[in-house]
Design a protein around this motif. Structure first.
Motif, PDB file in Angstrom:
ATOM      1  N   VAL A  81       1.685  19.834 -11.686  1.00 28.26           N
ATOM      2  CA  VAL A  81       2.067  18.603 -10.984  1.00 28.26           C
ATOM      3  C   VAL A  81       0.855  17.675 -11.021  1.00 28.26           C
ATOM      4  O   VAL A  81      -0.231  18.061 -10.580  1.00 28.26           O
ATOM      5  CB  VAL A  81       2.483  18.874  -9.517  1.00 28.26           C
ATOM      6  CG1 VAL A  81       2.885  17.585  -8.834  1.00 28.26           C
ATOM      7  CG2 VAL A  81       3.618  19.895  -9.440  1.00 28.26           C
ATOM      8  N   ALA A  82       1.020  16.471 -11.547  1.00 30.85           N
ATOM      9  CA  ALA A  82      -0.095  15.516 -11.673  1.00 30.85           C
ATOM     10  C   ALA A  82      -0.525  14.992 -10.303  1.00 30.85           C
ATOM     11  O   ALA A  82       0.262  14.969  -9.347  1.00 30.85           O
ATOM     12  CB  ALA A  82       0.313  14.364 -12.572  1.00 30.85           C
ATOM     13  N   GLY A  83      -1.773  14.550 -10.230  1.00 33.65           N
ATOM     14  CA  GLY A  83      -2.353  14.043  -8.988  1.00 33.65           C
ATOM     15  C   GLY A  83      -1.540  12.964  -8.288  1.00 33.65           C
ATOM     16  O   GLY A  83      -1.348  13.033  -7.077  1.00 33.65           O
ATOM     17  N   PRO A  84      -1.048  11.933  -8.988  1.00 36.07           N
ATOM     18  CA  PRO A  84      -0.263  10.902  -8.307  1.00 36.07           C
ATOM     19  C   PRO A  84       0.990  11.459  -7.619  1.00 36.07           C
ATOM     20  O   PRO A  84       1.339  11.034  -6.516  1.00 36.07           O
ATOM     21  CB  PRO A  84       0.096   9.925  -9.426  1.00 36.07           C
ATOM     22  CG  PRO A  84      -1.037  10.061 -10.399  1.00 36.07           C
ATOM     23  CD  PRO A  84      -1.373  11.534 -10.365  1.00 36.07           C
ATOM     24  N   GLU A  85       1.636  12.441  -8.249  1.00 35.11           N
ATOM     25  CA  GLU A  85       2.810  13.073  -7.634  1.00 35.11           C
ATOM     26  C   GLU A  85       2.391  13.906  -6.420  1.00 35.11           C
ATOM     27  O   GLU A  85       3.068  13.920  -5.393  1.00 35.11           O
ATOM     28  CB  GLU A  85       3.546  13.938  -8.654  1.00 35.11           C
ATOM     29  CG  GLU A  85       4.721  14.694  -8.084  1.00 35.11           C
ATOM     30  CD  GLU A  85       5.875  13.823  -7.621  1.00 35.11           C
ATOM     31  OE1 GLU A  85       6.687  14.306  -6.803  1.00 35.11           O
ATOM     32  OE2 GLU A  85       5.993  12.655  -8.066  1.00 35.11           O
ATOM     33  N   ALA A 122      -2.935   4.355  -6.837  1.00 32.69           N
ATOM     34  CA  ALA A 122      -3.370   5.429  -5.935  1.00 32.69           C
ATOM     35  C   ALA A 122      -3.618   4.893  -4.527  1.00 32.69           C
ATOM     36  O   ALA A 122      -3.216   5.517  -3.538  1.00 32.69           O
ATOM     37  CB  ALA A 122      -4.627   6.094  -6.480  1.00 32.69           C
ATOM     38  N   LEU A 123      -4.278   3.762  -4.425  1.00 33.52           N
ATOM     39  CA  LEU A 123      -4.552   3.196  -3.105  1.00 33.52           C
ATOM     40  C   LEU A 123      -3.259   2.774  -2.406  1.00 33.52           C
ATOM     41  O   LEU A 123      -3.092   2.997  -1.206  1.00 33.52           O
ATOM     42  CB  LEU A 123      -5.531   2.034  -3.215  1.00 33.52           C
ATOM     43  CG  LEU A 123      -6.945   2.425  -3.660  1.00 33.52           C
ATOM     44  CD1 LEU A 123      -7.782   1.195  -3.929  1.00 33.52           C
ATOM     45  CD2 LEU A 123      -7.622   3.329  -2.638  1.00 33.52           C
ATOM     46  N   LYS A 124      -2.321   2.208  -3.161  1.00 36.61           N
ATOM     47  CA  LYS A 124      -1.029   1.837  -2.582  1.00 36.61           C
ATOM     48  C   LYS A 124      -0.232   3.059  -2.148  1.00 36.61           C
ATOM     49  O   LYS A 124       0.536   2.994  -1.192  1.00 36.61           O
ATOM     50  CB  LYS A 124      -0.198   1.025  -3.580  1.00 36.61           C
ATOM     51  CG  LYS A 124      -0.595  -0.422  -3.663  1.00 36.61           C
ATOM     52  CD  LYS A 124       0.371  -1.183  -4.563  1.00 36.61           C
ATOM     53  CE  LYS A 124       0.095  -2.659  -4.529  1.00 36.61           C
ATOM     54  NZ  LYS A 124       1.042  -3.415  -5.373  1.00 36.61           N
ATOM     55  N   ALA A 142      -4.024   6.919  -1.039  1.00 34.11           N
ATOM     56  CA  ALA A 142      -5.381   7.463  -1.160  1.00 34.11           C
ATOM     57  C   ALA A 142      -6.315   6.653  -0.262  1.00 34.11           C
ATOM     58  O   ALA A 142      -6.227   5.428  -0.213  1.00 34.11           O
ATOM     59  CB  ALA A 142      -5.859   7.402  -2.605  1.00 34.11           C
ATOM     60  N   ASN A 143      -7.191   7.335   0.444  1.00 30.27           N
ATOM     61  CA  ASN A 143      -8.146   6.649   1.317  1.00 30.27           C
ATOM     62  C   ASN A 143      -9.356   6.141   0.553  1.00 30.27           C
ATOM     63  O   ASN A 143      -9.966   5.142   0.938  1.00 30.27           O
ATOM     64  CB  ASN A 143      -8.614   7.580   2.435  1.00 30.27           C
ATOM     65  CG  ASN A 143      -7.464   8.047   3.286  1.00 30.27           C
ATOM     66  OD1 ASN A 143      -6.836   9.044   2.961  1.00 30.27           O
ATOM     67  ND2 ASN A 143      -7.166   7.342   4.344  1.00 30.27           N
ATOM     68  N   GLU A 144      -9.714   6.844  -0.508  1.00 30.62           N
ATOM     69  CA  GLU A 144     -10.841   6.465  -1.363  1.00 30.62           C
ATOM     70  C   GLU A 144     -10.460   6.766  -2.802  1.00 30.62           C
ATOM     71  O   GLU A 144      -9.628   7.647  -3.066  1.00 30.62           O
ATOM     72  CB  GLU A 144     -12.105   7.272  -1.022  1.00 30.62           C
ATOM     73  CG  GLU A 144     -12.729   6.956   0.313  1.00 30.62           C
ATOM     74  CD  GLU A 144     -13.577   5.694   0.305  1.00 30.62           C
ATOM     75  OE1 GLU A 144     -13.804   5.123  -0.777  1.00 30.62           O
ATOM     76  OE2 GLU A 144     -14.013   5.292   1.384  1.00 30.62           O
ATOM     77  N   TYR A 145     -11.096   6.065  -3.731  1.00 31.13           N
ATOM     78  CA  TYR A 145     -10.873   6.286  -5.160  1.00 31.13           C
ATOM     79  C   TYR A 145     -12.230   6.216  -5.837  1.00 31.13           C
ATOM     80  O   TYR A 145     -12.897   5.196  -5.770  1.00 31.13           O
ATOM     81  CB  TYR A 145      -9.937   5.220  -5.733  1.00 31.13           C
ATOM     82  CG  TYR A 145      -9.378   5.553  -7.093  1.00 31.13           C
ATOM     83  CD1 TYR A 145      -8.097   6.055  -7.216  1.00 31.13           C
ATOM     84  CD2 TYR A 145     -10.120   5.367  -8.257  1.00 31.13           C
ATOM     85  CE1 TYR A 145      -7.551   6.369  -8.459  1.00 31.13           C
ATOM     86  CE2 TYR A 145      -9.598   5.677  -9.499  1.00 31.13           C
ATOM     87  CZ  TYR A 145      -8.308   6.174  -9.595  1.00 31.13           C
ATOM     88  OH  TYR A 145      -7.782   6.480 -10.821  1.00 31.13           O
TER      89      TYR A 145
END
Length: 123
Positions: A58-62, A93-95, A98-101
């Motif tokens: 499972v990819a990170g965005p999912e 990712a931020l949308k 994610a709190n930080e990138y």
């Protein structure tokens, strides 16, 4: 001390992060793929998650989307730590929550400061 889940399929990077985080007195849990990350996020109840974007199963965005949809992990701070540095990837990712990138390669001390700030805010 916080419990931190590192979800990344790069074993060398994971061990480097573990060494730094444990040196800062944090407890570390690891996952080598997205499905394992979701399972451990549910069973281990981490205080913060470091999540790679490109992972097997499972990819990170999912993973990020599923974590944000789950009431148990919806408020857990998440740092995306990935080689994907395109504007589209960062904004998505931020949308998605994610709190930080941060992009790889990264400055380890900067990551530690960002983690500490997130943990203080979440407390």
């Amino acid at each position: 001390m916080a419990k931190i889940l590192i979800a990344d399929d790069d074993a060398i990077l994971t061990e480097m992060l573990r060494f730094r985080l444990e040196g800062a007195r944090h407890q570390v849990v690891t996952a080598a793929d997205g499905m394992e990350a979701l399972e451990k996020a549910g069973s281990e109840d981490p205080d913060l998650i470091i999540l790679d974007s490109m992972m097997p199963v499972v990819a990170g965005p999912e993973v990020l989307a599923r974590l944000r949809d789950d009431p148990q992990t919806a408020r857990t701070p998440i740092v995306m730590l990935t080689a994907r540095d395109g504007e589209k990837d960062v904004v998505a990712a931020l949308k998605s929550g994610a709190n930080e990138y941060m992009t790889k390669p990264f400055i380890p001390k900067e990551l530690m400061v960002r983690i500490q700030k997130l943990l203080v805010r979440a407390a």
